[in-house]
Design a protein around this motif. Structure first.
Motif, PDB file in Angstrom:
ATOM      1  N   PRO A  41     -79.129-109.343-113.813  1.00  0.00           N
ATOM      2  CA  PRO A  41     -80.547-109.464-113.438  1.00  0.00           C
ATOM      3  C   PRO A  41     -81.167-110.817-113.755  1.00  0.00           C
ATOM      4  N   SER A  42     -80.852-111.399-114.913  1.00  0.00           N
ATOM      5  CA  SER A  42     -81.454-112.689-115.264  1.00  0.00           C
ATOM      6  C   SER A  42     -81.016-113.792-114.303  1.00  0.00           C
ATOM      7  N   VAL A  43     -79.754-113.730-113.882  1.00  0.00           N
ATOM      8  CA  VAL A  43     -79.242-114.721-112.926  1.00  0.00           C
ATOM      9  C   VAL A  43     -79.903-114.517-111.570  1.00  0.00           C
ATOM     10  N   MET A  44     -80.075-113.257-111.179  1.00  0.00           N
ATOM     11  CA  MET A  44     -80.728-112.966-109.904  1.00  0.00           C
ATOM     12  C   MET A  44     -82.171-113.467-109.908  1.00  0.00           C
ATOM     13  N   ALA A  45     -82.867-113.290-111.025  1.00  0.00           N
ATOM     14  CA  ALA A  45     -84.254-113.769-111.113  1.00  0.00           C
ATOM     15  C   ALA A  45     -84.307-115.282-110.944  1.00  0.00           C
ATOM     16  N   ASP A  46     -83.409-115.984-111.621  1.00  0.00           N
ATOM     17  CA  ASP A  46     -83.365-117.447-111.490  1.00  0.00           C
ATOM     18  C   ASP A  46     -83.018-117.862-110.059  1.00  0.00           C
ATOM     19  N   GLN A  47     -82.124-117.092-109.418  1.00  0.00           N
ATOM     20  CA  GLN A  47     -81.738-117.409-108.047  1.00  0.00           C
ATOM     21  C   GLN A  47     -82.928-117.277-107.098  1.00  0.00           C
ATOM     22  N   LEU A  48     -83.717-116.246-107.270  1.00  0.00           N
ATOM     23  CA  LEU A  48     -84.918-116.066-106.453  1.00  0.00           C
ATOM     24  C   LEU A  48     -85.933-117.181-106.708  1.00  0.00           C
ATOM     25  N   ASP A  49     -86.067-117.582-107.967  1.00  0.00           N
ATOM     26  CA  ASP A  49     -86.951-118.706-108.299  1.00  0.00           C
ATOM     27  C   ASP A  49     -86.485-119.986-107.606  1.00  0.00           C
ATOM     28  N   ARG A  50     -85.183-120.175-107.550  1.00  0.00           N
ATOM     29  CA  ARG A  50     -84.614-121.366-106.900  1.00  0.00           C
ATOM     30  C   ARG A  50     -85.004-121.402-105.413  1.00  0.00           C
ATOM     31  N   ALA A  79     -87.543-119.929-103.964  1.00  0.00           N
ATOM     32  CA  ALA A  79     -88.989-120.159-103.864  1.00  0.00           C
ATOM     33  C   ALA A  79     -89.328-121.629-104.090  1.00  0.00           C
ATOM     34  N   SER A  80     -88.635-122.264-105.034  1.00  0.00           N
ATOM     35  CA  SER A  80     -88.878-123.674-105.325  1.00  0.00           C
ATOM     36  C   SER A  80     -88.510-124.551-104.136  1.00  0.00           C
ATOM     37  N   VAL A  81     -87.343-124.292-103.532  1.00  0.00           N
ATOM     38  CA  VAL A  81     -86.900-125.096-102.383  1.00  0.00           C
ATOM     39  C   VAL A  81     -87.863-124.924-101.210  1.00  0.00           C
ATOM     40  N   SER A  82     -88.454-123.739-101.091  1.00  0.00           N
ATOM     41  CA  SER A  82     -89.358-123.474 -99.961  1.00  0.00           C
ATOM     42  C   SER A  82     -90.584-124.378 -99.977  1.00  0.00           C
ATOM     43  N   ARG A  83     -90.869-125.011-101.112  1.00  0.00           N
ATOM     44  CA  ARG A  83     -92.040-125.882-101.214  1.00  0.00           C
ATOM     45  C   ARG A  83     -91.760-127.306-100.736  1.00  0.00           C
ATOM     46  N   LEU A  84     -90.503-127.625-100.444  1.00  0.00           N
ATOM     47  CA  LEU A  84     -90.181-128.954 -99.914  1.00  0.00           C
ATOM     48  C   LEU A  84     -90.761-129.081 -98.509  1.00  0.00           C
ATOM     49  N   SER A  85     -91.298-130.247 -98.193  1.00  0.00           N
ATOM     50  CA  SER A  85     -92.013-130.429 -96.924  1.00  0.00           C
ATOM     51  C   SER A  85     -91.107-130.326 -95.700  1.00  0.00           C
ATOM     52  N   ASN A  86     -89.805-130.622 -95.863  1.00  0.00           N
ATOM     53  CA  ASN A  86     -88.890-130.607 -94.730  1.00  0.00           C
ATOM     54  C   ASN A  86     -88.024-129.352 -94.685  1.00  0.00           C
ATOM     55  N   VAL A  87     -88.393-128.352 -95.495  1.00  0.00           N
ATOM     56  CA  VAL A  87     -87.611-127.113 -95.579  1.00  0.00           C
ATOM     57  C   VAL A  87     -88.495-125.931 -95.205  1.00  0.00           C
ATOM     58  N   MET A  94     -93.211-112.558-101.863  1.00  0.00           N
ATOM     59  CA  MET A  94     -92.122-111.585-101.952  1.00  0.00           C
ATOM     60  C   MET A  94     -91.065-112.038-102.953  1.00  0.00           C
ATOM     61  N   LEU A  95     -90.683-113.308-102.878  1.00  0.00           N
ATOM     62  CA  LEU A  95     -89.663-113.829-103.789  1.00  0.00           C
ATOM     63  C   LEU A  95     -90.106-113.709-105.249  1.00  0.00           C
ATOM     64  N   GLU A  96     -91.360-114.038-105.499  1.00  0.00           N
ATOM     65  CA  GLU A  96     -91.877-113.952-106.876  1.00  0.00           C
ATOM     66  C   GLU A  96     -91.893-112.506-107.372  1.00  0.00           C
ATOM     67  N   GLN A  97     -92.264-111.578-106.483  1.00  0.00           N
ATOM     68  CA  GLN A  97     -92.296-110.164-106.873  1.00  0.00           C
ATOM     69  C   GLN A  97     -90.891-109.649-107.169  1.00  0.00           C
ATOM     70  N   TRP A  98     -89.936-109.999-106.311  1.00  0.00           N
ATOM     71  CA  TRP A  98     -88.560-109.538-106.516  1.00  0.00           C
ATOM     72  C   TRP A  98     -87.955-110.163-107.775  1.00  0.00           C
ATOM     73  N   ALA A  99     -88.291-111.418-108.046  1.00  0.00           N
ATOM     74  CA  ALA A  99     -87.803-112.057-109.276  1.00  0.00           C
ATOM     75  C   ALA A  99     -88.361-111.332-110.500  1.00  0.00           C
ATOM     76  N   ASP A 100     -89.633-110.981-110.450  1.00  0.00           N
ATOM     77  CA  ASP A 100     -90.237-110.246-111.556  1.00  0.00           C
ATOM     78  C   ASP A 100     -89.567-108.879-111.733  1.00  0.00           C
ATOM     79  N   ASP A 101     -89.204-108.249-110.624  1.00  0.00           N
ATOM     80  CA  ASP A 101     -88.527-106.945-110.702  1.00  0.00           C
ATOM     81  C   ASP A 101     -87.214-107.068-111.472  1.00  0.00           C
ATOM     82  N   PHE A 102     -86.501-108.185-111.264  1.00  0.00           N
ATOM     83  CA  PHE A 102     -85.232-108.372-111.989  1.00  0.00           C
ATOM     84  C   PHE A 102     -85.474-108.657-113.461  1.00  0.00           C
ATOM     85  N   ARG A 103     -86.632-109.195-113.795  1.00  0.00           N
ATOM     86  CA  ARG A 103     -86.916-109.538-115.192  1.00  0.00           C
ATOM     87  C   ARG A 103     -87.393-108.321-116.008  1.00  0.00           C
ATOM     88  N   ILE A 104     -87.823-107.276-115.326  1.00  0.00           N
ATOM     89  CA  ILE A 104     -88.321-106.100-116.034  1.00  0.00           C
ATOM     90  C   ILE A 104     -87.144-105.316-116.613  1.00  0.00           C
TER      91      ILE A 104
END
Length: 284
Positions: A185-194, A196-204, A271-281
């Motif tokens: 679960p902790s790895v999955m949460a980090d993967q979802l965060d990753r 979400a982070s990439v989605s903020r790039l202007s060309n992605v 959605m990504l943030e919610q699913w990441a939180d689900d893995f952290r619970i």
């Protein structure tokens, strides 16, 4: 005629030789054939010497200009279809070295201005964290032998291409691909965060097809469209490469069709943030 995508290189040579022989038998010069086909003479020459791979449409133009009979025309068109496809066995990649596979992918990514990734099963290596990569490269069926650290390092190195603002990247995942519990679960949460982070790039652009969406087609397999150059299709046992423009156009339209089922990028991040939180619970 035996048509085998695994022998695509041989098929290309056979196609080039057959077209050259037919042109000579017709008595036409390369220049005259080019006029009849609406192509340049240099393109005809490059096709006949194997320096340029003709598309199925190119071959159709040439055989029409040469007046080839129906039976032979069908054989040549079938040969052109296979020549424009190739299959790479995953075992062959392992034997050659997975680090070489990473360098091939890097070359494809560096050579295209716009890349579209359709990912119904799992995130692309460009979106993965190192921990997720390690698990993804160690499947229970036919795991990779030896230390995969070098390959992981090269995968991480490839991710730098995402910051090249002269390129555009579109990633489309299914909810199943994002939430499939491949790792702890902790790895999955980090993967979802990753992601979400990439989605903020202007060309992605990152889209996700939620399970609640009604989509009147099925996501049969992973594929990547590299501009107008080629499409790769990922299978359990290998990779198919398609180069015919009609195939590339088909997969481009497929991508656009599926992408229409994704909500806005803002909603995707929620959605990504919610699913990441689900893995952290903690689950008891």
């Amino acid at each position: 005629m035996t048509l085998d995508p695994g022998r695509a290189g041989e098929q290309r040579r056979n196609l080039a030789a057959a077209l050259k022989d037919l042109r000579r038998a017709s008595g036409l010069s390369g220049e005259r054939l080019a006029v009849r086909c609406g192509m340049s003479q240099s393109k005809i020459s490059r096709i006949e010497t194997g320096k340029v791979l003709p598309s199925v449409a190119d071959v159709q133009q040439i055989i029409n200009a040469l007046g080839v009979d129906t039976g032979l025309a069908r054989e040549l068109l079938d040969l052109a279809s296979v020549a424009n496809a190739e299959y790479e066995d995953v075992r062959a990649s392992v034997r050659r070295g997975l680090h070489l596979r990473q360098r091939e992918l890097a070359a494809l990514e560096n050579g295209a201005d716009h890349i579209r990734y359709f990912l119904p099963a799992m995130p692309s290596g460009l979106l993965q964290t190192p921990e997720y990569m390690r698990t993804a490269m160690s499947p229970p069926i036919d795991p990779v032998d030896g230390d995969v650290s070098q390959t992981i390092a090269l995968k991480i190195e490839r991710q730098a291409v995402l910051y090249d603002e002269s390129k555009r990247f579109d990633f489309l995942l299914t909810e199943s691909a994002v939430r499939w519990r491949l790792c702890a679960p902790s790895v999955m949460a980090d993967q979802l965060d990753r992601i979400a982070s990439v989605s903020r790039l202007s060309n992605v652009n990152i889209g996700i097809i939620p399970m609640s969406a009604q989509v009147v087609d099925a996501p049969f397999h992973t594929f990547t469209v590299y501009g107008a150059k080629l499409v790769t299709i990922e299978l359990f046992t290998g990779r198919v490469v398609l180069r015919d423009p009609k195939d590339i156009d088909h997969y481009g339209r497929l991508f656009d069709f599926f992408y229409a089922a994704s909500p806005s990028e803002g909603d995707v991040r929620v959605m990504l943030e919610q699913w990441a939180d689900d893995f952290r619970i903690p689950r008891h």
